[in-house]
Design an enzyme around this catalytic site. Structure first.
Site, PDB file in Angstrom:
ATOM      1  N   SER A  59     -63.471 -44.581  74.352  1.00 46.26           N
ATOM      2  CA  SER A  59     -62.541 -43.605  74.023  1.00 46.26           C
ATOM      3  C   SER A  59     -61.130 -44.232  74.388  1.00 46.26           C
ATOM      4  O   SER A  59     -60.843 -44.967  75.114  1.00 46.26           O
ATOM      5  CB  SER A  59     -62.828 -42.409  74.701  1.00 46.26           C
ATOM      6  N   ASP A  84     -49.016 -32.146  86.890  1.00 43.57           N
ATOM      7  CA  ASP A  84     -47.861 -32.042  87.863  1.00 43.57           C
ATOM      8  C   ASP A  84     -46.870 -31.642  87.384  1.00 43.57           C
ATOM      9  O   ASP A  84     -46.368 -32.248  86.161  1.00 43.57           O
ATOM     10  CB  ASP A  84     -47.811 -33.618  88.271  1.00 43.57           C
ATOM     11  N   PHE A 132     -45.750 -46.542  87.145  1.00 45.73           N
ATOM     12  CA  PHE A 132     -46.839 -45.611  86.992  1.00 45.73           C
ATOM     13  C   PHE A 132     -47.907 -45.626  88.246  1.00 45.73           C
ATOM     14  O   PHE A 132     -48.067 -44.497  88.847  1.00 45.73           O
ATOM     15  CB  PHE A 132     -47.552 -46.020  85.726  1.00 45.73           C
ATOM     16  N   HIS A 171     -62.913 -45.839  78.932  1.00 45.85           N
ATOM     17  CA  HIS A 171     -61.760 -44.827  78.344  1.00 45.85           C
ATOM     18  C   HIS A 171     -60.332 -45.672  78.539  1.00 45.85           C
ATOM     19  O   HIS A 171     -60.026 -46.093  79.469  1.00 45.85           O
ATOM     20  CB  HIS A 171     -61.583 -43.729  79.024  1.00 45.85           C
ATOM     21  N   GLU A 218     -56.895 -43.070  74.717  1.00 43.07           N
ATOM     22  CA  GLU A 218     -56.175 -41.834  75.140  1.00 43.07           C
ATOM     23  C   GLU A 218     -54.749 -42.252  74.511  1.00 43.07           C
ATOM     24  O   GLU A 218     -54.169 -43.444  74.666  1.00 43.07           O
ATOM     25  CB  GLU A 218     -55.865 -41.730  76.633  1.00 43.07           C
TER      26      GLU A 218
END
Ligand SMILES: Cc1cc2nc3c(=O)[nH]c(=O)nc-3n(C[C@H](O)[C@H](O)[C@H](O)COP(=O)(O)OP(=O)(O)OC[C@H]3O[C@@H](n4cnc5c(N)ncnc54)[C@H](O)[C@@H]3O)c2cc1C
Length: 289
Positions: free
Chosen positions: A18, A111, A218, A268, A20
């Site tokens: 998958s 968040d 990140f 993913h 994103e």
């Protein structure tokens, strides 16, 4: 041990995939993402997901991108964050998603930017999962997030594990992990979850490495550990993006290979709206389209 070239190996077992994306902010970004998606569709993903800004800040972009993906004949998962939301807005957005034909959600707390406080009628993702199930029954397949290296705000690893178990008990069907570079952290987390009697699929989230500064920013924010040997090498490349990408490809392809060989059932990819790095990893694994 040096990285071994994978080209001479037997054809590799391919796992379900998958991808994103995040909602693009400009028409140019949207056009670029359409191209990126077409390139990635060649890998026949099980679904593509679109992130959702906490507080509903990306509602139009997220829902619009999900709509486009569905229109391209691909299964789409809509991320859905509940922090700051009310039951009335969540209820109406669930109805909107259902009417669009969305069958899969990634249910999150999200968040809010610092200074916004918490607010809203949902404290944790488990509250959202329970609400979705109560409101919509089995209309949606519900994914949740999980953290092999422990969520940065968790009181303890055990508390975080229990928070994950609460999401499953509330009705989550499967989980996608925060990205990580140490497969041991993933396997330990899976073992701990299974020891609780939970057999929910736990899909490794994979972050291709394309930029040193972005990755470090990140990772600091989300609590994903960059092992020292990776961090030092990335730092040593400075602005040499070709070396960063080449090293990143080695690292991430080797990670995916270990996950697959260790029994991970699917992967993913956090594509960052780019196709080259993800396709590079898949090609290195022998999973070309
Ligand atoms: C696969 C994936 C996709 C993501 N997509 C998005 C996105 O689209 N948009 C976005 O804004 N963010 C996204 N995020 C980031 C996510 O929103 C943040 O990591 C957020 O801080 C936590 O969300 P959660 O759903 O995991 O929260 P929760 O599961 O609610 O956990 C949040 C924290 O609360 C703790 N906790 C949970 N329940 C309890 C309880 N009952 N008592 C005490 N403590 C508790 C947990 O241990 C954890 O520390 C994603 C993360 C992942 C891994």
């Amino acid at each position: 041990m040096p990285f071994m070239p994978m080209a001479n190996k037997e054809p590799a077992v391919r796992l379900p995939l998958s991808f994103e994306f995040f909602p693009p902010k400009t028409p140019e970004g949207a056009a670029k993402l359409r191209n990126v998606r077409q390139q990635l569709y060649a890998m026949e993903p099980e679904f593509c997901s679109v992130t959702y800004g906490a507080g509903g800040s990306t509602h139009d972009g997220t829902f619009g991108t999900v709509r486009e993906i569905l229109g391209e004949g691909v299964s789409a998962a809509c991320h859905f964050s509940c922090i700051g939301a009310t039951k009335v807005t969540v209820r109406s957005q669930l109805a909107e998603l259902k009417a669009m034909g969305v069958k899969r959600l990634v249910a999150l707390r999200g968040d809010l930017p610092s200074g916004y406080g918490i607010g809203g009628e949902f404290l944790y993702a488990s509250d959202l999962v329970a609400f979705i199930r109560a409101e919509t029954g089995r209309d949606f397949h519900i994914e949740v997030a999980c953290y092999p290296e422990v969520h940065p705000q968790a009181k303890s690893p055990e508390a975080d594990l229990q928070a994950f178990a609460a999401k499953v008990r509330a009705g989550a069907d499967s989980a996608i992990t925060q990205y990580f570079f140490s497969p041991e952290a993933y396997w330990r987390f899976v073992d701990e979850v299974r020891a609780l009697g939970i057999d929910t699929p736990i899909v490794p989230g994979i972050m291709p490495i394309t930029s040193s500064t972005q990755l470090m920013r990140f990772s600091d924010a989300c609590g994903a550990e960059i092992p020292r040997w990776i961090r030092l090498r990335l730092q040593s490349f400075g602005d040499d993006t070709a070396s960063i990408k080449s090293f990143g490809l080695d690292v991430v392809a080797a990670l995916c290979e270990r996950l697959r060989d260790g029994g991970a059932q699917s992967l993913h990819f956090y594509t960052m709206n780019q196709s080259v790095a993800t396709l590079g990893v898949l090609e290195r694994l022998g999973w070309s389209a």
